[in-house]
Write a protein that holds these residues in place. Structure first.
Motif, short mmCIF file in Angstrom:
data_model
loop_
_atom_site.label_atom_id
_atom_site.label_comp_id
_atom_site.label_asym_id
_atom_site.label_seq_id
_atom_site.Cartn_x
_atom_site.Cartn_y
_atom_site.Cartn_z
N GLU A 66 0.91 -1.31 0.15
CA GLU A 66 0.07 -0.05 0.09
C GLU A 66 0.72 1.10 0.08
O GLU A 66 2.21 1.27 0.59
N VAL A 67 0.33 2.33 -0.79
CA VAL A 67 1.00 3.59 -0.43
C VAL A 67 0.01 4.24 -0.07
O VAL A 67 -1.30 4.53 -0.48
N ASP A 68 0.14 5.43 1.10
CA ASP A 68 -0.76 6.10 1.71
C ASP A 68 -0.01 7.67 1.43
O ASP A 68 0.85 8.15 2.24
N PRO A 69 -0.47 8.48 0.43
CA PRO A 69 0.18 9.61 0.09
C PRO A 69 -0.34 10.93 0.98
O PRO A 69 0.46 11.58 1.42
N ASP A 70 -1.42 10.51 1.95
CA ASP A 70 -1.45 11.60 2.82
C ASP A 70 -0.72 11.54 4.10
O ASP A 70 -0.01 12.51 4.61
N ALA A 71 -0.30 10.17 4.51
CA ALA A 71 0.71 9.98 5.44
C ALA A 71 2.07 10.04 4.94
O ALA A 71 3.17 9.78 5.64
N ARG A 72 2.42 10.01 3.65
CA ARG A 72 3.43 9.80 3.07
C ARG A 72 4.11 8.50 3.40
O ARG A 72 5.51 8.61 3.80
N GLU A 73 3.45 7.48 3.14
CA GLU A 73 4.18 6.18 3.76
C GLU A 73 3.92 5.27 2.76
O GLU A 73 2.75 5.01 2.06
N VAL A 74 4.94 4.26 2.82
CA VAL A 74 4.71 2.98 1.71
C VAL A 74 4.66 1.77 2.93
O VAL A 74 5.42 1.68 3.95
N HIS A 75 3.61 1.15 2.79
CA HIS A 75 3.58 -0.31 3.62
C HIS A 75 3.95 -1.56 2.92
O HIS A 75 3.65 -1.70 1.80
N THR A 76 4.65 -2.51 3.57
CA THR A 76 4.83 -3.67 3.07
C THR A 76 4.34 -4.94 3.64
O THR A 76 3.59 -4.77 4.72
N HIS A 77 4.47 -6.04 3.07
CA HIS A 77 3.71 -7.34 3.28
C HIS A 77 4.09 -7.85 4.96
O HIS A 77 3.35 -8.35 5.39
N ASP A 78 5.32 -7.44 5.28
CA ASP A 78 5.83 -7.86 6.52
C ASP A 78 5.51 -6.54 7.81
O ASP A 78 6.35 -6.53 8.75
N SER A 79 4.52 -5.72 7.33
CA SER A 79 4.15 -4.82 8.21
C SER A 79 5.35 -3.61 8.31
O SER A 79 5.24 -2.77 9.31
N GLY A 80 6.12 -3.58 7.50
CA GLY A 80 7.16 -2.41 7.37
C GLY A 80 6.60 -1.22 6.94
O GLY A 80 5.58 -1.08 6.16
N THR A 81 7.04 -0.02 7.49
CA THR A 81 6.53 1.10 6.94
C THR A 81 7.61 2.22 6.70
O THR A 81 8.73 2.11 7.38
N TYR A 82 7.59 2.72 5.53
CA TYR A 82 8.83 3.57 4.92
C TYR A 82 8.11 4.75 4.72
O TYR A 82 7.25 5.13 3.95
N GLU A 83 8.90 5.79 5.34
CA GLU A 83 8.19 7.19 5.11
C GLU A 83 9.02 7.81 4.02
O GLU A 83 10.20 7.67 3.80
N TYR A 84 8.50 8.61 3.21
CA TYR A 84 9.07 9.19 1.86
C TYR A 84 8.79 10.75 2.04
O TYR A 84 7.68 11.35 2.33
#
Ligand SMILES: Cc1cc2nc3c(=O)[nH]c(=O)nc-3n(C[C@H](O)[C@H](O)[C@H](O)COP(=O)(O)OP(=O)(O)OC[C@H]3O[C@@H](n4cnc5c(N)ncnc54)[C@H](O)[C@@H]3O)c2cc1C
Length: 413
Positions: free
Chosen positions: A82-100
């Motif tokens: 998932e990409v969440d443009p409001d939070a500026r976050e990328v979510h991954t299958h292993d519950s990882g979150t990357y802010e951009y």
């Protein structure tokens, strides 16, 4: 505070963007996320590996060290969900979150399956990753019979793999010739003869009705649209790509069979860019949106995206004439620009293995196909870049030793 750039996809588009970002923004955080288990490799060369002709080593382009040396975080085996443009976050299958701060989408496509019975059976191959190539190489090595489906630039790779691995193969096509969108019968017949010389039998005006399997679920035969059954322990299918955009659902990014970007590789969502096969980009030569699935174009798009991301403004636009070559035969084949577009064309056959076709749109050259002699490619590509109106000078353009000096060139002001 330094900027944080996240790139999804470590193909040539994503990887070249990471390299350019590091050069343009030495202090920024750069992260590349890929669901594959290995870093960038040469996707073009995996066909040679599948033929059994190349060891693994030359196919790899970057080892993980390459990223470490450049202080680029490489996340292997990580599937973005998932990409969440409001939070500026990328979510991954292993519950990882990357802010951009800025995000590049470079996730390409996945081969399309045939919509027929048993199309996911064991022994039916699609060709996109190095892992696919390893399996194809192994299975083709032990198969006696095969079927290849898909009369395009990837299907012919699978046919060439069968030929190289001594698989007795039928190449099933819907129309009366290979790559009917790019070639006339005259041009296609050169390819047909070359395939047959390698032992690949063409099955024209056909298609796949269904696959038949044994008790273990492995494919054993292919039934074609005309009711004929072909033994096929090995099947290769290359009928197109589905773009990898599921994880962007809800992100508000405009799609039109691909991600729509402008000539700066910007999507309609702030600070989200896209590059490579996945884009429907604004082509500044055609003056309309276009698509291109080739290595050189994906690399250039990655670099252009990165320059605009790092500069935080529109500093460089994408302007590129692509090419795609086939090297399976003892004569060269090259497609350049947009050979399947246009409203006018011309062609000429020079010998049994030499043929040329040029495509025009609004009086301008937009693409072509060269078989046998690819030396004039540079001159034709220059004409495309110049946007010169030359469609009324086909005789000069088709001269065997084409010389642009002989053209009366009109260019748009
Ligand atoms: C067998 C073969 C032969 C080819 N031959 C030629 C040729 O001769 N000449 C030529 O110009 N082109 C050729 N091509 C095409 C060329 O390889 C592509 O155009 C180019 O590699 C596209 O690069 P890309 O970076 O846009 O996408 P890709 O290389 O497809 O990279 C996208 C990456 O994103 C990853 N990804 C996808 N979804 C996710 C997700 N949700 N999370 C994390 N990662 C994800 C994918 O696994 C992949 O690693 C060939 C392709 C193949 C398969």
């Amino acid at each position: 505070m330094s900027d944080s750039y996240v790139i999804i996809g470590d193909g040539i588009a994503g990887s070249s963007a990471a390299e350019t970002l590091r050069e343009e923004a030495p202090d920024a955080d750069v992260t590349v996320i890929t669901d594959e288990g290995e870093a960038l490799y040469n996707r073009i060369l995996i066909k040679e590996f599948a033929k059994g002709k190349l060891p693994e080593a030359p196919i790899s382009i970057h080892e993980p060290d390459w990223y470490e040396e450049r202080d680029i975080d490489l996340e292997l085996n990580t599937f973005v969900t998932e990409v969440d443009p409001d939070a500026r976050e990328v979510h991954t299958h292993d519950s990882g979150t990357y802010e951009y701060d800025k995000l590049l989408v470079a996730t390409g496509g996945t081969p399309t399956q045939l919509p027929v019975e048993n199309s996911d059976a064991e022994g039916i191959h699609h060709f996109w990753t190095f892992q696919d190539a390893r399996k194809i190489q192994q299975d083709a090595a032990v198969a006696d019979t095969g079927v290849v489906v898909g009369a395009g630039l990837l299907g012919i790779d699978l046919a060439a793999v069968c030929a190289a691995q001594d698989v007795d193969a039928k190449y099933i096509m819907r129309g009366n010739r290979w790559w009917r969108y790019g070639l006339s019968l005259d041009g296609a017949e050169i390819i047909h003869d070359a395939l047959e010389e390698k032992g690949v039998d063409l099955v024209l005006e056909s298609g796949v009705e269904r696959f038949e399997t044994d008790d273990d679920g492995a494919v054993v035969s292919t039934v074609d649209a005309n009711g004929e059954t072909f033994d096929s322990e090995f099947v290769g299918v290359a009928i197109g790509l589905n773009f990898n955009t599921e994880y962007l659902q809800g992100a508000g990014i405009e799609e039109d069979n691909g991600i729509v970007v402008d000539e700066y590789m910007q999507t309609n969502v702030d600070d989200i860019y896209a590059a490579g096969d996945i884009t429907r980009y604004y082509d500044t030569i055609l003056d309309e949106h276009a698509q291109n699935g080739s290595w050189g174009s994906a690399k250039e798009q990655g670099q252009i995206a990165a320059k605009n991301m790092a500069a935080d403004e529109e500093v460089e636009s994408f302007r590129w004439v692509s090419s795609y070559s086939i090297t399976h035969f003892d004569f060269p084949f090259l497609s350049f620009g947009f050979p399947t577009l246009g409203d006018d064309e011309c062609e000429r056959k020079y010998s049994d293995t030499e043929w040329r076709r040029l495509a025009f749109k609004d009086g301008k050259l937009v693409g072509g196909v060269l078989i046998g002699d690819i030396a004039p490619q540079g001159k034709y590509k220059d004409l495309i870049r110049q946007e010169a109106e030359v469609a009324d000078q086909k005789e000069v353009l088709l001269e065997k030793e084409f010389d642009p000096e002989n053209l009366a060139i009109r260019q748009e002001q």
